[in-house]
Scaffold this motif. Structure first.
Motif, PDB file in Angstrom:
ATOM      1  N   PRO A   1       0.839  -1.207   0.000  1.00  0.00           N
ATOM      2  CA  PRO A   1       0.000   0.000   0.000  1.00  0.00           C
ATOM      3  C   PRO A   1       0.870   1.251   0.000  1.00  0.00           C
ATOM      4  CG  PRO A   1       0.142  -0.892   2.205  1.00  0.00           C
ATOM      5  CD  PRO A   1       0.881  -1.861   1.313  1.00  0.00           C
ATOM      6  N   SER A   2       0.258   2.401  -0.206  1.00  0.00           N
ATOM      7  CA  SER A   2       1.016   3.641  -0.104  1.00  0.00           C
ATOM      8  C   SER A   2       1.513   3.781   1.335  1.00  0.00           C
ATOM      9  CB  SER A   2       0.159   4.844  -0.482  1.00  0.00           C
ATOM     10  OG  SER A   2      -0.879   5.034   0.463  1.00  0.00           O
ATOM     11  N   GLU A   3       2.595   4.510   1.502  1.00  0.00           N
ATOM     12  CA  GLU A   3       3.240   4.600   2.809  1.00  0.00           C
ATOM     13  C   GLU A   3       2.312   5.166   3.881  1.00  0.00           C
ATOM     14  OE1 GLU A   3       7.413   6.342   4.704  1.00  0.00           O
ATOM     15  OE2 GLU A   3       6.777   6.877   2.690  1.00  0.00           O
ATOM     16  N   THR A   4       1.384   6.025   3.481  1.00  0.00           N
ATOM     17  CA  THR A   4       0.483   6.648   4.448  1.00  0.00           C
ATOM     18  C   THR A   4      -0.713   5.768   4.803  1.00  0.00           C
ATOM     19  OG1 THR A   4      -0.689   7.756   2.622  1.00  0.00           O
ATOM     20  CG2 THR A   4       1.091   8.975   3.706  1.00  0.00           C
ATOM     21  N   GLN A   5      -0.882   4.662   4.098  1.00  0.00           N
ATOM     22  CA  GLN A   5      -1.974   3.733   4.384  1.00  0.00           C
ATOM     23  C   GLN A   5      -1.406   2.489   5.068  1.00  0.00           C
ATOM     24  OE1 GLN A   5      -3.792   3.053   0.558  1.00  0.00           O
ATOM     25  NE2 GLN A   5      -5.159   4.813   0.775  1.00  0.00           N
ATOM     26  N   ASP A   6      -1.815   2.254   6.285  1.00  0.00           N
ATOM     27  CA  ASP A   6      -1.251   1.155   7.074  1.00  0.00           C
ATOM     28  C   ASP A   6      -2.062  -0.134   6.881  1.00  0.00           C
ATOM     29  OD1 ASP A   6       0.501  -0.071   8.812  1.00  0.00           O
ATOM     30  OD2 ASP A   6      -0.582   0.562  10.611  1.00  0.00           O
ATOM     31  N   SER A   7      -2.278  -0.502   5.626  1.00  0.00           N
ATOM     32  CA  SER A   7      -3.122  -1.661   5.318  1.00  0.00           C
ATOM     33  C   SER A   7      -2.558  -2.961   5.858  1.00  0.00           C
ATOM     34  CB  SER A   7      -3.323  -1.780   3.800  1.00  0.00           C
ATOM     35  OG  SER A   7      -3.894  -0.613   3.272  1.00  0.00           O
ATOM     36  N   PHE A   8      -1.239  -3.051   5.949  1.00  0.00           N
ATOM     37  CA  PHE A   8      -0.618  -4.287   6.424  1.00  0.00           C
ATOM     38  C   PHE A   8      -0.817  -4.503   7.926  1.00  0.00           C
ATOM     39  CE2 PHE A   8       2.758  -4.694   2.817  1.00  0.00           C
ATOM     40  CZ  PHE A   8       1.777  -5.189   1.976  1.00  0.00           C
ATOM     41  N   SER A   9      -1.372  -3.528   8.621  1.00  0.00           N
ATOM     42  CA  SER A   9      -1.673  -3.732  10.041  1.00  0.00           C
ATOM     43  C   SER A   9      -2.893  -4.630  10.227  1.00  0.00           C
ATOM     44  CB  SER A   9      -1.922  -2.390  10.737  1.00  0.00           C
ATOM     45  OG  SER A   9      -3.081  -1.758  10.206  1.00  0.00           O
ATOM     46  N   ASP A  10      -3.616  -4.867   9.147  1.00  0.00           N
ATOM     47  CA  ASP A  10      -4.825  -5.697   9.170  1.00  0.00           C
ATOM     48  C   ASP A  10      -4.449  -7.156   8.907  1.00  0.00           C
ATOM     49  OD1 ASP A  10      -7.275  -6.929   8.860  1.00  0.00           O
ATOM     50  OD2 ASP A  10      -7.944  -5.663   7.200  1.00  0.00           O
ATOM     51  N   ASN A  11      -4.586  -8.005   9.919  1.00  0.00           N
ATOM     52  CA  ASN A  11      -4.250  -9.415   9.743  1.00  0.00           C
ATOM     53  C   ASN A  11      -5.079 -10.058   8.633  1.00  0.00           C
ATOM     54  OD1 ASN A  11      -2.293  -9.509  11.756  1.00  0.00           O
ATOM     55  ND2 ASN A  11      -3.762 -10.040  13.352  1.00  0.00           N
ATOM     56  N   GLY A  12      -6.316  -9.599   8.499  1.00  0.00           N
ATOM     57  CA  GLY A  12      -7.172 -10.137   7.450  1.00  0.00           C
ATOM     58  C   GLY A  12      -6.595  -9.886   6.064  1.00  0.00           C
ATOM     59  N   LYS A  13      -6.023  -8.706   5.874  1.00  0.00           N
ATOM     60  CA  LYS A  13      -5.402  -8.373   4.591  1.00  0.00           C
ATOM     61  C   LYS A  13      -4.196  -9.269   4.341  1.00  0.00           C
ATOM     62  CE  LYS A  13      -4.553  -5.922   0.878  1.00  0.00           C
ATOM     63  NZ  LYS A  13      -5.455  -6.002  -0.296  1.00  0.00           N
ATOM     64  N   LEU A  14      -3.383  -9.486   5.356  1.00  0.00           N
ATOM     65  CA  LEU A  14      -2.198 -10.322   5.214  1.00  0.00           C
ATOM     66  C   LEU A  14      -2.574 -11.773   4.903  1.00  0.00           C
ATOM     67  CD1 LEU A  14      -0.181  -8.873   8.229  1.00  0.00           C
ATOM     68  CD2 LEU A  14       0.277  -8.468   5.796  1.00  0.00           C
ATOM     69  N   ILE A  15      -3.650 -12.243   5.509  1.00  0.00           N
ATOM     70  CA  ILE A  15      -4.121 -13.601   5.239  1.00  0.00           C
ATOM     71  C   ILE A  15      -4.720 -13.685   3.834  1.00  0.00           C
ATOM     72  CG2 ILE A  15      -5.850 -15.330   5.905  1.00  0.00           C
ATOM     73  CD1 ILE A  15      -5.352 -14.409   8.845  1.00  0.00           C
ATOM     74  N   GLU A  16      -5.421 -12.636   3.439  1.00  0.00           N
ATOM     75  CA  GLU A  16      -5.973 -12.588   2.079  1.00  0.00           C
ATOM     76  C   GLU A  16      -4.865 -12.678   1.031  1.00  0.00           C
ATOM     77  OE1 GLU A  16      -7.826  -9.192  -0.892  1.00  0.00           O
ATOM     78  OE2 GLU A  16      -8.284  -9.052   1.253  1.00  0.00           O
ATOM     79  N   LEU A  17      -3.773 -11.965   1.254  1.00  0.00           N
ATOM     80  CA  LEU A  17      -2.652 -12.000   0.314  1.00  0.00           C
ATOM     81  C   LEU A  17      -1.982 -13.369   0.291  1.00  0.00           C
ATOM     82  CD1 LEU A  17      -1.029  -8.491   0.938  1.00  0.00           C
ATOM     83  CD2 LEU A  17      -2.379  -9.235  -1.036  1.00  0.00           C
ATOM     84  N   ALA A  18      -2.048 -14.086   1.401  1.00  0.00           N
ATOM     85  CA  ALA A  18      -1.479 -15.439   1.441  1.00  0.00           C
ATOM     86  C   ALA A  18      -2.188 -16.357   0.452  1.00  0.00           C
ATOM     87  CB  ALA A  18      -1.576 -16.016   2.850  1.00  0.00           C
ATOM     88  N   GLY A  19      -3.441 -16.005   0.111  1.00  0.00           N
ATOM     89  CA  GLY A  19      -4.179 -16.797  -0.871  1.00  0.00           C
ATOM     90  C   GLY A  19      -3.563 -16.757  -2.255  1.00  0.00           C
ATOM     91  N   LYS A  20      -2.676 -15.788  -2.488  1.00  0.00           N
ATOM     92  CA  LYS A  20      -1.994 -15.693  -3.782  1.00  0.00           C
ATOM     93  C   LYS A  20      -0.799 -16.654  -3.870  1.00  0.00           C
ATOM     94  CE  LYS A  20      -3.220 -10.803  -4.490  1.00  0.00           C
ATOM     95  NZ  LYS A  20      -3.995 -10.989  -5.736  1.00  0.00           N
ATOM     96  N   VAL A  21      -0.450 -17.278  -2.746  1.00  0.00           N
ATOM     97  CA  VAL A  21       0.663 -18.236  -2.705  1.00  0.00           C
ATOM     98  C   VAL A  21       0.073 -19.626  -2.505  1.00  0.00           C
ATOM     99  CG1 VAL A  21       2.766 -18.950  -1.524  1.00  0.00           C
ATOM    100  CG2 VAL A  21       2.202 -16.512  -1.721  1.00  0.00           C
TER     101      VAL A  21
END
Length: 258
Positions: free
Chosen positions: A171-191
């Protein structure tokens, strides 16, 4: 020599000169992309320490209590390095990085395919060391949360793949999207094969949070100026303005021939 031959040779030289200029311009643009972005992620050590102390709650240090649990296969002092590649490789690339850092993404975009090629050929071993500078600078916990998730991916034998997915979806540096565990788990679906109950639990529990904090402390104990810091066999190559993926490949291949 005939006038025609002289004109032909002059035209050939001019074409070569134009091609060299084009290549030099492309190299300058590539370096400018990386060096320009790096300004965002460079922080003086005193500033970083002060910001981390002031933003302890935001950076997530208060939520990283307990013993440091290193991910599977971590190496080096205090097991703070995540290795990718063969132990027998003659060259080692050490990368200190922050998953929220735009300059780190710039380095990855420019060098990823070359690093993968050299690692897969057994010529290069990469060691990734994770940092949380942006959490301390901009607030939030995305650097730490993403680093913990990457360590969880290492436990599953999927670090390199997930590492690349995180940068491809930064995400852009000002958006702390990676603080959301749900987002990190969602991205794991790409692996393929990564999004498992064990990975989800590791992410949600912050299993490696204290280890991430310890890694960041180790970075600040060094005399580094910011992220990414990239060392080839101990030499800082990121500060080399002439460095390109082609030059990195040449250096590694030369070391393997010696």
């Amino acid at each position: 020599m005939s006038e025609k031959n002289r004109d032909g040779k002059r035209t050939a030289r001019e074409r070569l000169a134009v091609e060299r200029q084009k290549q030099q311009a492309a190299d300058r643009r590539r370096r400018a992309l990386i060096v320009g972005a790096s300004i965002v992620c460079v922080l003086g050590l005193a500033t970083v320490v002060g910001l981390l102390a002031a933003n302890a709650g935001k950076s997530g240090k208060s939520g990283a209590a307990g013993p440091a649990v290193a991910p599977s296969g971590a190496t080096g002092k205090d097991q703070l390095a995540i290795p990718v590649g063969r132990d027998s490789a003659k060259s080692t690339l050490t990368v200190w990085e922050d998953f929220r850092c735009p300059a780190c993404q710039g380095f990855e975009t420019a060098y990823r395919s070359t690093v993968h090629q050299l690692v897969d050929a057994g010529q290069l071993r990469a060691e990734y060391r994770l940092v949380t500078l942006i959490d301390g600078n901009a607030g939030g916990s995305g650097s730490r949360r993403a680093a913990n998730a990457a360590a969880c991916a290492q436990d599953a034998g999927k670090f390199r793949e997930y590492h690349d997915v995180l940068y491809q979806n930064q995400p852009s540096e000002t958006q702390d999207s990676f603080s959301d565990n749900g987002k990190l788990i969602e991205l794991a679906g790409k692996v393929p094969g990564l999004d498992t109950p064990a990975f989800q639990k590791c992410v949600k529990d912050g299993t490696h949070d204290s280890w991430v904090v310890k890694s960041n402390d180790a970075f600040q104990a060094e005399d580094f100026r910011g992220t990414p810091t990239v060392l080839l066999d101990g030499k800082n190559i990121y500060e080399d303005r002439t460095m390109t993926p082609a030059k990195l490949k040449q250096m590694v291949e030369a070391a393997n021939k010696s």
